[in-house]
Scaffold this active site. Structure first.
Site, PDB file in Angstrom:
ATOM      1  N   THR A  44       0.825  -1.211   0.000  1.00 46.44           N
ATOM      2  CA  THR A  44       0.000   0.000   0.000  1.00 46.44           C
ATOM      3  C   THR A  44       0.856   1.256   0.000  1.00 46.44           C
ATOM      4  OG1 THR A  44      -0.248  -0.332   2.384  1.00 46.44           O
ATOM      5  CG2 THR A  44      -2.059  -1.055   0.992  1.00 46.44           C
ATOM      6  N   TYR A 107     -13.075  -0.836   2.120  1.00 50.91           N
ATOM      7  CA  TYR A 107     -14.335  -0.224   1.710  1.00 50.91           C
ATOM      8  C   TYR A 107     -15.550  -1.123   1.915  1.00 50.91           C
ATOM      9  CZ  TYR A 107     -18.103   2.072  -0.701  1.00 50.91           C
ATOM     10  OH  TYR A 107     -19.322   2.626  -0.966  1.00 50.91           O
ATOM     11  N   TYR A 133      -2.470  -8.678   6.784  1.00 48.66           N
ATOM     12  CA  TYR A 133      -2.180  -7.270   7.061  1.00 48.66           C
ATOM     13  C   TYR A 133      -3.448  -6.596   7.559  1.00 48.66           C
ATOM     14  CZ  TYR A 133      -0.762  -2.404   5.968  1.00 48.66           C
ATOM     15  OH  TYR A 133      -0.488  -1.062   6.010  1.00 48.66           O
ATOM     16  N   ARG A 138      -6.876   2.567   7.834  1.00 47.89           N
ATOM     17  CA  ARG A 138      -6.925   2.850   6.401  1.00 47.89           C
ATOM     18  C   ARG A 138      -8.025   2.086   5.673  1.00 47.89           C
ATOM     19  NH1 ARG A 138      -2.327   5.739   4.207  1.00 47.89           N
ATOM     20  NH2 ARG A 138      -3.397   5.505   2.223  1.00 47.89           N
ATOM     21  N   LYS A 161       1.004  -8.657   9.751  1.00 54.33           N
ATOM     22  CA  LYS A 161       1.421  -7.277   9.977  1.00 54.33           C
ATOM     23  C   LYS A 161       0.296  -6.589  10.737  1.00 54.33           C
ATOM     24  CE  LYS A 161       2.443  -2.928   7.578  1.00 54.33           C
ATOM     25  NZ  LYS A 161       2.570  -2.254   6.240  1.00 54.33           N
ATOM     26  N   ILE A 203       7.263  -4.055   9.413  1.00 55.10           N
ATOM     27  CA  ILE A 203       7.121  -3.635   8.009  1.00 55.10           C
ATOM     28  C   ILE A 203       6.971  -2.125   8.062  1.00 55.10           C
ATOM     29  CG2 ILE A 203       5.741  -3.786   5.917  1.00 55.10           C
ATOM     30  CD1 ILE A 203       5.130  -6.667   6.598  1.00 55.10           C
TER      31      ILE A 203
END
Length: 292
Positions: A44, A107, A133, A138, A161, A203
């Protein structure tokens, strides 16, 4: 298993938004020279949401070929459609990535059962090591520790992550899953503390501009040298904070531009860093001794 300081590599672009292959090459060599333990390509932070599928695969192929086994290469291959994520993960395996990083679907806000089935489907479809992840800030979806624990039963799901920045939650995740998967931080400011609790690495966005320092930070924390790790983390804290004054990767791309490592290219709907934040980012770089 993948561990240490794993850079969430930016994707260099020219001012017109085209991919900048020469600077991508230079960045990869910069990270290997500075001791980065692994490279996350087209995650990302690498603007995976704005490159085309063809570009996505081209970037990954170039990074894998250039690295040539010197450090692990982790491919960003997540998506908010399960079949798209399966496709990108299969492509990453064919290209030769060492592992894939799969962000929670954004979303559409799936349920915990939907998240479980999404990742289980990818794990069953593609025999490549996979890293979950979770970044609710976000994606607007939060994968609970119980769901991660269910997924940890898949042999090719090797890590998560965790970008929540919640250390109590991270410790619970380590207690639940660390015998089967590595818990990696995705929050630079708290990464050292998570590693001291039993995490295996970070990360990192900060590693884009301070790769040697982030490698040392992770190594100190993994060795249990808490006082030294905390001191270094405190020195790097201006970067951890100021690299998020606008949406990632806007500030870190500006920082790399100030370091002379990339050009100013970024793709809409992301925009260059607002001028009101320039001094904040330059001040953080200066305080950490990266620029004068």
């Amino acid at each position: 298993m993948i561990s240490g300081s794993l850079v969430a590599l930016v994707t260099p672009m020219l001012p017109n938004g085209e991919l900048d292959w020469q600077r991508l090459h230079n960045l990869v060599e910069f990270h290997i020279e500075k001791g980065t333990d692994g490279i996350v390509a087209v995650g990302t932070t690498g603007e995976s949401a704005t490159v085309t599928v063809e570009e996505h695969c081209q970037i990954l192929k170039r990074v894998v070929e250039q690295v040539d086994g010197r450090v692990p290469v982790i491919a960003g291959s997540g998506g908010n459609a399960t079949q798209e994520a399966v496709h990108l993960t299969a492509e990453a395996k064919a290209i030769g990535a060492d592992a894939c990083l799969l962000v929670t679907p954004y979303y559409n806000k799936p349920t915990q059962e939907g998240l479980y089935r999404h990742f289980a489907t990818i794990a069953e479809a593609v025999a490549v090591p996979q890293i979950l992840y979770n970044v609710p800030g976000r994606t607007s979806v939060d994968m609970l520790n119980e769901t991660v624990n269910r997924l940890a039963g898949y042999e090719n799901i090797i890590a998560i992550k965790d970008a929540t920045g919640d250390l109590a939650r991270g410790k619970e995740l380590i207690d639940l899953c660390a015998d089967r998967i590595n818990v990696l931080s995705g929050d630079d400011a708290t990464a050292a503390e998570l590693i001291l609790l039993g995490g295996k690495g970070d990360i990192s966005v900060t590693a884009n501009v301070a790769p040697a320092e982030m490698h040392e930070l992770c190594a100190l924390a993994q060795e249990g040298k808490a006082e030294e790790a905390r001191a270094l983390n405190q020195k790097l804290m201006p970067l951890h904070q100021k690299l998020f004054v606008e949406s990632n990767p806007i500030p870190v791309k500006y920082a790399l531009q100030e370091m002379g490592l990339i050009d100013c290219g970024i793709r809409l709907p992301l925009t260059p860093l607002a001028s009101s934040y320039h001094e904040d980012v330059k001040g953080a770089l200066s305080s950490c001794g990266i620029i004068s």
